[in-house]
Design a protein around this motif. Structure first.
Motif, PDB file in Angstrom:
ATOM      1  N   GLN A   1      85.092  36.841 165.779  1.00 32.72           N
ATOM      2  CA  GLN A   1      86.554  36.893 165.724  1.00 32.72           C
ATOM      3  C   GLN A   1      86.996  37.408 164.362  1.00 32.72           C
ATOM      4  O   GLN A   1      86.832  36.760 163.331  1.00 32.72           O
ATOM      5  N   LEU A   2      87.563  38.603 164.391  1.00 36.61           N
ATOM      6  CA  LEU A   2      88.095  39.241 163.198  1.00 36.61           C
ATOM      7  C   LEU A   2      89.585  38.942 163.125  1.00 36.61           C
ATOM      8  O   LEU A   2      90.312  39.163 164.107  1.00 36.61           O
ATOM      9  N   VAL A   3      90.055  38.428 161.994  1.00 35.75           N
ATOM     10  CA  VAL A   3      91.441  37.987 161.894  1.00 35.75           C
ATOM     11  C   VAL A   3      92.104  38.598 160.663  1.00 35.75           C
ATOM     12  O   VAL A   3      91.460  38.915 159.669  1.00 35.75           O
ATOM     13  N   TRP A   4      93.406  38.752 160.750  1.00 37.13           N
ATOM     14  CA  TRP A   4      94.234  39.088 159.595  1.00 37.13           C
ATOM     15  C   TRP A   4      95.461  38.188 159.633  1.00 37.13           C
ATOM     16  O   TRP A   4      96.122  38.073 160.665  1.00 37.13           O
ATOM     17  N   ARG A   5      95.727  37.530 158.512  1.00 32.50           N
ATOM     18  CA  ARG A   5      96.827  36.562 158.451  1.00 32.50           C
ATOM     19  C   ARG A   5      98.108  37.272 158.031  1.00 32.50           C
ATOM     20  O   ARG A   5      98.247  37.727 156.896  1.00 32.50           O
ATOM     21  N   GLU A   6      99.058  37.351 158.963  1.00 32.64           N
ATOM     22  CA  GLU A   6     100.363  37.946 158.666  1.00 32.64           C
ATOM     23  C   GLU A   6     101.258  36.963 157.924  1.00 32.64           C
ATOM     24  O   GLU A   6     102.016  37.349 157.028  1.00 32.64           O
TER      25      GLU A   6
END
Length: 284
Positions: free
Chosen positions: A199-204
């Protein structure tokens, strides 16, 4: 032609009310006559990341559910659970269900909100594990991600809430959007670590994340909306102090694939289990 013309195979998408969004799943509401090879054949012919097969209705909202990717059986699949619950609600009406899965019992509640059905699953007990430095380096090499592209505030971990997922956080939306990886190399690592997805995530923002899930072990490059990983991520976010015990997180997935979906992840004080909810609709 279907390899099993006697099996009624429904097609639903989960985590979107638009058939062109979310994550498609095959749903077989009566798989009592199918053996393992037949279920795998149906899943492979459909080509969706997973399909769900129900047996043994107990008359009290309970079913045994098994999940197959095009390549193998998986212990739990969140989007196929949501899709199956929506399909049952369309047939039988909204209400409470209990799915017995290889990972454990998974309660699901379906409600009618306006003219849309929304399903909420409750995960099995989650846990978080560290990842060895060598394994992390191999994952980054397979992805083609320099270590400097990781967000140091969201550290790598392996998270479980029915299936194991390696959580890696990108430092920018551009890094997340640029996904081109070594399929065989990442697949080999995932088999060795018993991972279902990465799971690749980016925190907005503190409560909003954008996610992508490579799924080579399932025979597909990327999963459009991953409920099991969303549940695992909710446990991860609480464990690492990224979210309070009563947080409601919004995960956007599938945008970079042209199949946008929205997953709602709810934490509850005093209960380690994670709730994941979303809409769904029949395809075709």
């Amino acid at each position: 032609m279907s390899p099993l013309p006697s099996a009624e195979v429904l097609r639903y998408t989960a985590f979107s009310a638009d058939p062109a969004g979310g994550n498609p799943a095959g749903v077989v509401l009566d798989a009592s006559g199918l053996d393992d090879a037949a279920m795998l054949a149906v899943a492979a012919e459909l080509g969706y990341s997973e399909s769900a097969f129900l047996t043994a209705p107990d008359g009290r909202g309970g079913y045994t559910v098994r999940y197959f990717s095009p390549k193998a059986e998986v212990p739990f699949c969140g989007h196929a659970t949501i899709a199956t619950a929506i399909a049952l609600a369309e047939r039988d009406g909204p209400g409470d269900l209990l799915f017995t899965t290889a990972a454990g019992p998974v309660p699901v509640t379906v409600t009618l909100e306006g003219d849309e059905l929304r399903a909420t699953l409750t995960s099995v007990e989650p846990h978080i594990d560290d990842i060895a430095a060598g394994d992390l380096a191999e994952a980054l090499a397979a992805l083609g991600w320099p270590a400097a592209d990781l967000d140091p505030a969201v550290p790598p971990r392996i998270a479980y809430a029915g299936a194991r997922h390696l959580v890696l956080a990108a430092a920018s939306r551009e890094r997340l959007a640029d996904l081109s990886y070594d399929f065989a190399r990442l697949e080999a690592l995932m088999h060795r670590l018993e991972l279902t997805t990465v799971q690749l995530v980016w925190r907005e923002s503190p409560a909003v994340f954008h996610v992508r899930d490579p799924f080579p072990v399932g025979g597909v490059v990327e999963d459009p909306a991953t409920g099991a990983a969303a549940a695992a991520f909710g446990a991860y976010a609480r464990e690492l102090g990224l979210a309070p015990d009563d947080a409601v997180l919004t995960l956007h997935q599938g945008e970079d694939m042209g199949r946008p979906g929205t997953l709602t992840v709810a934490l509850h004080p005093g209960d380690a289990r994670i709730r994941v909810s979303g809409t769904g609709t029949r395809i075709g």
